[in-house]
Design an enzyme around this catalytic site. Structure first.
Site, PDB file in Angstrom:
ATOM      1  N   ASP A 127      38.726  51.470  19.229  1.00  0.00           N
ATOM      2  CA  ASP A 127      38.670  50.510  20.334  1.00  0.00           C
ATOM      3  C   ASP A 127      37.385  50.753  21.109  1.00  0.00           C
ATOM      4  OD1 ASP A 127      41.162  49.273  19.857  1.00  0.00           O
ATOM      5  OD2 ASP A 127      42.220  50.852  20.938  1.00  0.00           O
ATOM      6  N   ASP A 145      42.152  43.099  17.885  1.00  0.00           N
ATOM      7  CA  ASP A 145      43.165  42.884  18.926  1.00  0.00           C
ATOM      8  C   ASP A 145      42.988  41.521  19.590  1.00  0.00           C
ATOM      9  OD1 ASP A 145      44.049  45.476  18.412  1.00  0.00           O
ATOM     10  OD2 ASP A 145      42.903  46.344  20.072  1.00  0.00           O
TER      11      ASP A 145
END
Length: 171
Positions: A127, A145
């Protein structure tokens, strides 16, 4: 008309197939760049309210089960594989004219595969997008995401018959 054309020609699975590979490609390139140029947990300001901050997530959304001891990675791999199969079946069964539904499913599938690649390769998800307002920080996330979230939003709108993406055939 060939057998393959007749089998898929009126189905959503043959439409917009480029969406999922594009999501996977953008996701994996961006994660590669994040790992190459960012230091773990060291924010790099991009614009007010947005940093790039390298982080790793062994859990699911919002770090759910991130401290579960390691079994969760195998669990999330299986969930991603099974969901990918389910999504492909849904695309095969969906008529081609269900544009919003089709785009949504391809987005979710691309995002799921993008994060699945990380889980298989690293046993965690990369991330790096860090959105914040003042002292409030949203969970750090990635392009996969975002694709999953946008796809889920489109599916919710589709379930209420609110079509944000209009089919060319629709009037």
């Amino acid at each position: 008309m060939s057998k393959q054309e007749s089998l898929f020609s009126d189905r959503a699975i043959s439409t917009y197939t480029w969406i999922a590979p594009l999501v996977v490609l953008l996701d994996q390139i961006s994660k590669y760049l994040a790992e190459a140029y960012l230091q773990l947990h060291q924010p790099v300001a991009i614009i007010p309210f947005l940093n790039f901050t390298l982080a790793y997530n062994t859990g699911a959304a919002f770090s759910f089960l991130h401290q579960a001891g390691g079994w969760q990675n195998t669990f999330f791999i299986w969930v991603a594989v099974l969901m990918s199969v389910v999504l492909l079946v849904m695309l095969y069964r969906a008529p081609r004219d269900q544009l919003q539904f089709t785009v949504a499913i391809w987005l979710v599938l691309g995002g799921a595969v993008g994060n699945l690649i990380d889980r298989l390769r690293l046993q965690k998800v990369v991330d790096f997008i860090d959105f914040y307002i003042g002292d409030w920080n949203f969970a750090t996330f990635n392009i996969a995401d975002m694709a999953i979230s946008i796809g889920a939003f489109l599916l919710i709108m589709d379930s209420f018959n609110l079509h944000l993406i209009k089919s060319r055939q629709a009037k």
